[in-house]
Write an enzyme that holds these catalytic residues in place. Structure first.
Site, PDB file in Angstrom:
ATOM      1  CB  SER A 250      -0.901   0.010   1.228  1.00 45.38           C
ATOM      2  OG  SER A 250      -0.124   0.370   2.344  1.00 45.38           O
ATOM      3  CE  LYS A 251      -1.899   6.170  -3.247  1.00 47.76           C
ATOM      4  NZ  LYS A 251      -3.113   6.851  -3.462  1.00 47.76           N
TER       5      LYS A 251
END
Ligand code: GLU
Length: 308
Positions: A250-251
């Site tokens: 994920s980010k």
């Protein structure tokens, strides 16, 4: 009809390997069928998204050589291309839904909503029955005097069926599997589902390639398309990239964002890496139409230490 794919990033951080994987496959898919690509910025949420990330995404896509024909930075017939500037289009769609009585006002707090959307195992699950849905007209009017409501989609017990190019035949009961969802927040900001549906329809998107976490959103979006009189696109939901320990990239996993990837790779080697993860041949030229059907369906474990 001319084929069109899209990049639809949320500018809330730097792109990471997981976003890139979906974008690269969306781009290859559109190009493999001779289609156009549109870039729009999903910057609806004023608290999480912003211009610096928008510029960074454009720069990173350019570095990787993923080009687009319409949209942010290049213009085209159906602008503007930032969702924040498209509120008038969402207003119009919302008015149609309201006239069809496909929406209702909801005064539940965030905590109430979260509790309603997380049933305990074995519990009867009818996500569609928000108590606000059953309020009388008089009760609604009384509440509206005190507090502005959010607006939710009133989902029927109807089945939505579609064939996902990667995940295969899909069947969703809207009320059971999706549940009434927020179309417009109490502060007037439109929700993801409405904005994406309106944008995909008005931009003429025919092929949506994106992460598999959005598979059940396709059911909601198909329903909304039908309510608004549009023809749904074809969907291909690509597998998610997972770290060795099973968590999703994920980010927040800054170690695999474009900043790091660009110091370790050339555009060509990064594209080759993405092809390898998808189980595709190493050579990009000559990708046949509908190659997307051959992309692996299940989530893909990546050994981060070997990638950087
Ligand atoms: N903006 C969403 C994201 O970045 C993607 C939405 C979509 O592809 O429908 O996760």
């Amino acid at each position: 009809m001319a084929e069109k794919g899209r990049f639809a990033p949320s500018p809330s951080g730097r792109m990471h390997l997981g976003n890139l994987f979906s974008f690269y496959l969306a781009w290859l898919d559109a190009r493999s069928v001779g289609g156009r690509v549109v870039l729009r910025m999903e910057d609806l949420d004023p608290d999480r998204t912003g211009q610096p990330w928008t510029e960074q995404i454009v720069e990173d896509l350019g570095w990787l050589g993923l080009d687009w024909d319409e949209g942010y930075g290049v213009g085209g017939p159906d602008g503007p291309y930032c969702q924040r500037e498209r509120t008038h289009l969402y207003d119009a769609a919302f008015a149609v839904l309201r006239a069809r009585e496909a929406v209702y006002p909801c005064w539940c707090s965030r905590a109430q909503r979260l509790a309603a959307s997380a049933p305990h195992p074995g519990e009867v699950r009818d996500l569609g029955r928000c108590p606000c849905r059953d309020l009388s007209r008089a009760e609604r009017e009384a509440r509206a005097m005190v507090k502005a409501p959010a607006w939710k989609a009133a989902l029927p017990h109807e089945t939505v069926r579609f064939r996902d190019l990667i995940q295969g035949e899909q069947t969703f009961d809207l009320a059971w599997d999706c549940g009434d969802f927020i179309l417009r927040r109490a502060d007037g900001v439109y929700g993801y589902q409405l904005a994406v549906t309106v944008d995909d329809a008005l931009m003429g998107v025919t092929r949506v390639v994106r992460g598999r976490d959005l598979l059940d959103s396709a059911a909601r979006q198909i329903w909304l398309m039908e309510q608004l009189g549009h023809r749904p696109p074809v969907y291909a939901h690509v597998p998610l990239l997972m770290a060795e320990d099973g968590r999703r990239l994920s980010k927040r996993e800054r170690d695999l964002d474009m900043g790091v990837l660009r110091t370790r790779h050339t555009p060509a080697s990064l594209r080759a890496l993405l092809r390898g993860l998808a189980g595709l041949d190493a050579v990009e030229q000559g990708i046949e139409a509908d190659f997307i059907k051959k992309v692996k369906k299940d989530d893909i474990k990546v050994d981060i230490s070997k990638l950087i």
